[in-house]
Design a protein around this motif. Structure first.
Motif, PDB file in Angstrom:
ATOM      1  N   LYS A   1     -13.432  26.385 -15.785  1.00 43.08           N
ATOM      2  CA  LYS A   1     -13.566  27.251 -16.954  1.00 43.08           C
ATOM      3  C   LYS A   1     -13.747  26.406 -18.212  1.00 43.08           C
ATOM      4  N   PHE A   2     -14.618  26.857 -19.099  1.00 36.48           N
ATOM      5  CA  PHE A   2     -14.866  26.167 -20.364  1.00 36.48           C
ATOM      6  C   PHE A   2     -13.562  26.038 -21.147  1.00 36.48           C
ATOM      7  N   ASP A   3     -13.316  24.834 -21.658  1.00 33.71           N
ATOM      8  CA  ASP A   3     -12.132  24.588 -22.472  1.00 33.71           C
ATOM      9  C   ASP A   3     -12.529  24.364 -23.930  1.00 33.71           C
ATOM     10  N   PHE A   4     -13.279  23.299 -24.195  1.00 35.33           N
ATOM     11  CA  PHE A   4     -13.758  23.038 -25.556  1.00 35.33           C
ATOM     12  C   PHE A   4     -14.916  22.049 -25.473  1.00 35.33           C
ATOM     13  N   GLU A   5     -15.542  21.789 -26.608  1.00 36.24           N
ATOM     14  CA  GLU A   5     -16.651  20.844 -26.673  1.00 36.24           C
ATOM     15  C   GLU A   5     -16.641  20.145 -28.022  1.00 36.24           C
ATOM     16  N   TRP A   6     -17.325  19.025 -28.096  1.00 33.37           N
ATOM     17  CA  TRP A   6     -17.541  18.358 -29.376  1.00 33.37           C
ATOM     18  C   TRP A   6     -18.850  17.578 -29.314  1.00 33.37           C
ATOM     19  N   GLY A   7     -19.363  17.266 -30.524  1.00 33.85           N
ATOM     20  CA  GLY A   7     -20.561  16.445 -30.633  1.00 33.85           C
ATOM     21  C   GLY A   7     -21.789  17.212 -31.069  1.00 33.85           C
ATOM     22  N   THR A   8     -22.575  16.557 -31.926  1.00 30.98           N
ATOM     23  CA  THR A   8     -23.881  17.055 -32.344  1.00 30.98           C
ATOM     24  C   THR A   8     -24.822  15.855 -32.389  1.00 30.98           C
ATOM     25  N   LYS A   9     -26.082  16.125 -32.601  1.00 31.07           N
ATOM     26  CA  LYS A   9     -27.072  15.054 -32.686  1.00 31.07           C
ATOM     27  C   LYS A   9     -26.895  14.281 -33.985  1.00 31.07           C
ATOM     28  N   GLY A  10     -26.853  12.947 -33.887  1.00 35.02           N
ATOM     29  CA  GLY A  10     -26.753  12.151 -35.096  1.00 35.02           C
ATOM     30  C   GLY A  10     -26.213  10.768 -34.808  1.00 35.02           C
TER      31      GLY A  10
ATOM     32  N   LEU B   1      -5.576   4.530 -20.685  1.00 35.80           N
ATOM     33  CA  LEU B   1      -4.887   5.002 -21.883  1.00 35.80           C
ATOM     34  C   LEU B   1      -5.224   6.454 -22.197  1.00 35.80           C
ATOM     35  N   GLY B   2      -6.065   7.069 -21.352  1.00 39.53           N
ATOM     36  CA  GLY B   2      -6.452   8.450 -21.573  1.00 39.53           C
ATOM     37  C   GLY B   2      -7.593   8.623 -22.556  1.00 39.53           C
ATOM     38  N   ARG B   3      -8.215   7.518 -22.945  1.00 38.40           N
ATOM     39  CA  ARG B   3      -9.328   7.607 -23.882  1.00 38.40           C
ATOM     40  C   ARG B   3     -10.605   8.001 -23.143  1.00 38.40           C
ATOM     41  N   ILE B   4     -11.399   8.830 -23.788  1.00 38.50           N
ATOM     42  CA  ILE B   4     -12.704   9.224 -23.253  1.00 38.50           C
ATOM     43  C   ILE B   4     -13.731   8.245 -23.801  1.00 38.50           C
ATOM     44  N   ILE B   5     -14.418   7.549 -22.907  1.00 38.67           N
ATOM     45  CA  ILE B   5     -15.412   6.549 -23.300  1.00 38.67           C
ATOM     46  C   ILE B   5     -16.799   7.101 -23.003  1.00 38.67           C
ATOM     47  N   VAL B   6     -17.629   7.169 -24.015  1.00 43.25           N
ATOM     48  CA  VAL B   6     -18.966   7.765 -23.882  1.00 43.25           C
ATOM     49  C   VAL B   6     -20.029   6.722 -24.191  1.00 43.25           C
ATOM     50  N   CYS B   7     -20.988   6.596 -23.286  1.00 44.58           N
ATOM     51  CA  CYS B   7     -22.171   5.769 -23.544  1.00 44.58           C
ATOM     52  C   CYS B   7     -23.109   6.552 -24.450  1.00 44.58           C
ATOM     53  N   ASP B   8     -23.081   6.233 -25.728  1.00 42.44           N
ATOM     54  CA  ASP B   8     -23.967   6.864 -26.715  1.00 42.44           C
ATOM     55  C   ASP B   8     -25.267   6.063 -26.695  1.00 42.44           C
TER      56      ASP B   8
ATOM     57  N   ALA C   1     -10.948  13.966 -30.527  1.00 41.99           N
ATOM     58  CA  ALA C   1     -10.815  13.285 -31.816  1.00 41.99           C
ATOM     59  C   ALA C   1     -11.376  11.866 -31.714  1.00 41.99           C
ATOM     60  N   PHE C   2     -12.175  11.482 -32.683  1.00 39.06           N
ATOM     61  CA  PHE C   2     -12.795  10.154 -32.674  1.00 39.06           C
ATOM     62  C   PHE C   2     -11.731   9.082 -32.844  1.00 39.06           C
ATOM     63  N   LEU C   3     -11.841   8.029 -32.016  1.00 43.04           N
ATOM     64  CA  LEU C   3     -10.908   6.908 -32.091  1.00 43.04           C
ATOM     65  C   LEU C   3     -11.559   5.613 -32.531  1.00 43.04           C
ATOM     66  N   ASP C   4     -12.704   5.276 -31.930  1.00 43.97           N
ATOM     67  CA  ASP C   4     -13.279   3.961 -32.191  1.00 43.97           C
ATOM     68  C   ASP C   4     -14.732   3.949 -31.745  1.00 43.97           C
TER      69      ASP C   4
END
Length: 306
Positions: free
Chosen positions: A163-172, A189-196, A210-213
């Motif tokens: 089930k959908f929980d939440f989302e984040w992010g836009t183009k930029g 550490l529970g951090r979400i790491i994304v290859c941008d 929430a943005f971390l680094d």
């Protein structure tokens, strides 16, 4: 950097492909606790715009013994349009993304579909649709994140039930924005790491987005795929940034938890230990690293030197 480059060596003649078993572009790779290496591949199909409507006739998921490289079994014929991401969760199930179908699947290792998200062939940007989704990262409680992807530039979180929980992010290019979120992983550490990918950086987020680094450097390059090993080290495959000199394009990178480069190995080329568009990376339970290549149309195994 010279010392770091001697940290890993390629295992020659891995895997062992039976005659007539064509991988083609290798898009996703993952390893389970039994040291079985699963490869999601396109079996000769090329990226085309628009995508073909008919599924690939040949098998698209191949399972290899990590130690020997022997093909154990294969499946997926007649099921996928454009294979992309593959992840293995804590229960040993496979998560596959198909950018042609705009869908995400949870399957048993043998191919039984347990969960399907998205509508086949119907792109969208709402809670029930994707637009060329690229990868999945799964938490121990079964909830998961989808990087979505080539068009939507967002990350979507779902419950274990899908089930959908939440989302984040836009183009930029700002923090928390994406230009093609291509690979995704969760660290110790529970951090979400994304290859941008097209912004040529890794972004790190807390569990609720929430943005971390941000980690961005020539040492990391253009990250296509990311996986976290049992020791907490972060492994990245750099698909090759056109902003770098050719000899610096295309490498595998091992980072510590602070984003420092521990090891870098591989270079552009078609020989053993070289990469032609490294697309995804995985780490086995024994620490071996596997790289799936796009243009190179193969999977290579690397082990740490003694």
């Amino acid at each position: 950097m010279g010392a770091a480059q001697s940290r890993h060596e390629v295992v020659p003649d891995w895997p062992q492909l039976p005659e007539g078993h064509v991988l083609g572009l290798c898009a996703g790779v993952g390893v389970d606790a039994q040291n079985r290496v699963f490869v999601f591949h396109r079996s000769g199909r090329k990226w085309a715009n628009p995508f073909p409507k008919e599924p690939i006739d040949a098998s698209t998921v191949s399972a290899f013994d990590g130690a020997t490289g022997k093909l154990l079994f294969a499946w997926g014929a007649g099921r996928f349009i454009m294979p992309h991401g593959l992840a293995v969760d804590h229960e040993g199930m496979l998560w596959l993304t198909d950018v042609g179908l705009h869908q995400v699947f949870r399957c048993t290792p043998e191919g039984k579909v347990l969960l399907t998200l998205g509508e086949a062939g119907a792109p969208g940007a709402d809670q029930a649709h994707f637009n060329l989704p690229t990868d999945v990262a799964v938490l121990r409680d079964g909830s998961f994140y989808v990087s979505d992807g080539y068009k939507n530039s967002r990350v979507v979180k779902f419950t274990a039930a899908g089930k959908f929980d939440f989302e984040w992010g836009t183009k930029g290019q700002a923090n928390g924005q994406f230009s093609l979120p291509h690979g995704i992983a969760v660290d110790a550490l529970g951090r979400i790491i994304v290859c941008d990918r097209e912004n040529e950086r890794l972004q790190l987020f807390a569990a609720r987005g929430a943005f971390l680094d941000v980690w961005k450097s020539p040492g990391i390059g253009k990250p296509y795929g990311v996986e976290v090993g049992a020791d907490g080290h972060i492994h990245v495959i750099d698909g090759g940034s056109p902003s770098l000199k050719r000899e610096q394009r295309g490498k595998a990178v091992e980072l510590d938890a602070r984003g420092n480069v521990i090891a870098s190995y591989g270079r552009p080329g078609s020989g053993p230990g070289e990469f032609q568009l490294g697309h995804d990376i995985a780490v086995g339970p024994d620490g071996a690293v596997y790289v799936a290549e796009g243009t190179g149309a193969r999977v290579q195994k690397f082990v740490r030197k003694n």
